[in-house]
Write a protein that holds these residues in place. Structure first.
Motif, mmCIF file in Angstrom:
data_model
loop_
_atom_site.group_PDB
_atom_site.id
_atom_site.type_symbol
_atom_site.label_atom_id
_atom_site.label_comp_id
_atom_site.label_asym_id
_atom_site.label_seq_id
_atom_site.Cartn_x
_atom_site.Cartn_y
_atom_site.Cartn_z
ATOM 1 N N TYR A 58 -7.705 51.357 57.347
ATOM 2 C CA TYR A 58 -7.267 50.653 56.143
ATOM 3 C C TYR A 58 -8.050 51.157 54.929
ATOM 4 C CZ TYR A 58 -5.710 46.807 53.171
ATOM 5 O OH TYR A 58 -5.155 46.058 52.155
ATOM 6 N N ARG A 59 -9.348 51.317 55.087
ATOM 7 C CA ARG A 59 -10.183 51.815 53.991
ATOM 8 C C ARG A 59 -9.797 53.251 53.622
ATOM 9 N NH1 ARG A 59 -14.295 48.595 52.507
ATOM 10 N NH2 ARG A 59 -14.863 46.875 53.887
ATOM 11 N N GLN A 113 -6.661 53.195 51.541
ATOM 12 C CA GLN A 113 -6.921 52.743 50.175
ATOM 13 C C GLN A 113 -7.525 53.838 49.298
ATOM 14 O OE1 GLN A 113 -5.793 50.176 48.804
ATOM 15 N NE2 GLN A 113 -5.607 48.507 50.252
ATOM 16 N N LYS A 114 -8.079 54.894 49.907
ATOM 17 C CA LYS A 114 -8.613 56.012 49.124
ATOM 18 C C LYS A 114 -7.483 56.850 48.523
ATOM 19 C CE LYS A 114 -12.919 56.412 51.694
ATOM 20 N NZ LYS A 114 -13.674 57.222 52.666
ATOM 21 N N ALA A 156 -3.989 52.437 45.628
ATOM 22 C CA ALA A 156 -4.230 51.006 45.853
ATOM 23 C C ALA A 156 -3.018 50.336 46.502
ATOM 24 C CB ALA A 156 -4.564 50.319 44.537
ATOM 25 N N ASP A 213 -1.704 46.644 48.778
ATOM 26 C CA ASP A 213 -1.997 45.217 48.997
ATOM 27 C C ASP A 213 -2.731 44.584 47.822
ATOM 28 O OD1 ASP A 213 -0.737 45.061 51.471
ATOM 29 O OD2 ASP A 213 -2.569 45.435 52.613
ATOM 30 N N LYS A 214 -2.218 44.798 46.613
ATOM 31 C CA LYS A 214 -2.838 44.176 45.438
ATOM 32 C C LYS A 214 -2.412 42.717 45.282
ATOM 33 C CE LYS A 214 -1.647 47.660 42.690
ATOM 34 N NZ LYS A 214 -1.509 48.451 41.454
ATOM 35 N N ASP A 225 -7.405 43.242 52.043
ATOM 36 C CA ASP A 225 -6.577 43.417 50.864
ATOM 37 C C ASP A 225 -7.356 44.210 49.836
ATOM 38 O OD1 ASP A 225 -8.265 41.614 49.442
ATOM 39 O OD2 ASP A 225 -6.908 39.934 49.724
ATOM 40 N N PHE A 226 -6.727 44.462 48.683
ATOM 41 C CA PHE A 226 -7.363 45.226 47.613
ATOM 42 C C PHE A 226 -7.335 44.391 46.345
ATOM 43 C CE2 PHE A 226 -7.526 48.335 44.176
ATOM 44 C CZ PHE A 226 -8.537 49.168 44.600
ATOM 45 N N VAL A 249 -11.779 47.140 48.345
ATOM 46 C CA VAL A 249 -11.190 46.659 49.593
ATOM 47 C C VAL A 249 -12.046 45.497 50.077
ATOM 48 C CG1 VAL A 249 -10.706 47.198 52.009
ATOM 49 C CG2 VAL A 249 -10.313 48.924 50.241
#
Length: 192
Positions: A131-132, A135-136, A139, A141-142, A164-165, A170
């Protein structure tokens, strides 16, 4: 006692295959930042040679995941797909974490669980680390959140993790595994 899940692959029609491959190709070409150095022709050849993986990608697409290539494992010669929808896939929300959590609920049970749904689709759930990594790329799941594969020591105590972000970061949280929300689903992964 948990019920054993079995994946039931269904053959896609030639029209479904064509449409899915075109959708995946368009998404691939539109988001080159997710898979620099990867050639679509090689990805397509792998997909066309594996009906079961193509079926699983179709399931990811049908539930709103917008799967895309996010990496290539040279050692195993496998392309890695993750759900890349801006928010947690709509067709996979309102699910508790796993079968044990679902069976433990006395009232207001959701239809299924994230683990059961992933198994039925033939995909894995993202881990916190995956997941991390996702996210890189950009973005996600804002506004929503996504269950992630939970370590057994946490799950044995009744909990489960979700991410989530928010605020440029994160966040990893915990909840009772039997909880479910309209804004929480899960993101899947598939290797082809």
């Amino acid at each position: 006692m948990t019920k054993e899940m079995k994946i039931v692959y269904k053959e896609l029609s030639s029209e479904q295959r064509e449409e899915l491959l075109q959708t995946l190709k368009n998404r691939f070409e539109k988001n080159m930042n997710r898979h620099e150095g990867v050639d679509w022709a090689n990805v397509q050849a792998k997909l066309e040679a594996n009906d079961e993986k193509l079926w699983s990608l179709h399931q990811m697409e049908e539930t709103g995941g917008e799967p895309d290539v996010v990496g290539y494992d040279q050692e195993k010669d496998e392309y890695i797909f993750y759900d890349c929808s801006a928010e947690s896939p709509k067709g996979r929300r309102k699910v508790c974490y796993d079968r044990a959590a679902l069976e433990a609920r006395k009232k207001h049970k959701p239809e299924t669980s994230a683990i059961d749904m992933a198994t039925e689709m033939g995909i894995g759930m993202l881990t916190e680390e995956q997941y991390r990594e996702l996210q890189k790329l950009e973005a996600f799941d804002k506004k929503t959140s996504s269950w992630v594969k939970t370590p057994s020591d946490i799950r044995e105590r009744g909990g489960a993790l979700f991410c989530d972000f928010r605020f440029g970061h994160v966040f990893v949280y915990h909840n009772g595994a039997d909880s479910y929300y309209g804004g929480r689903g899960f993101r899947g992964s598939l290797r082809v």
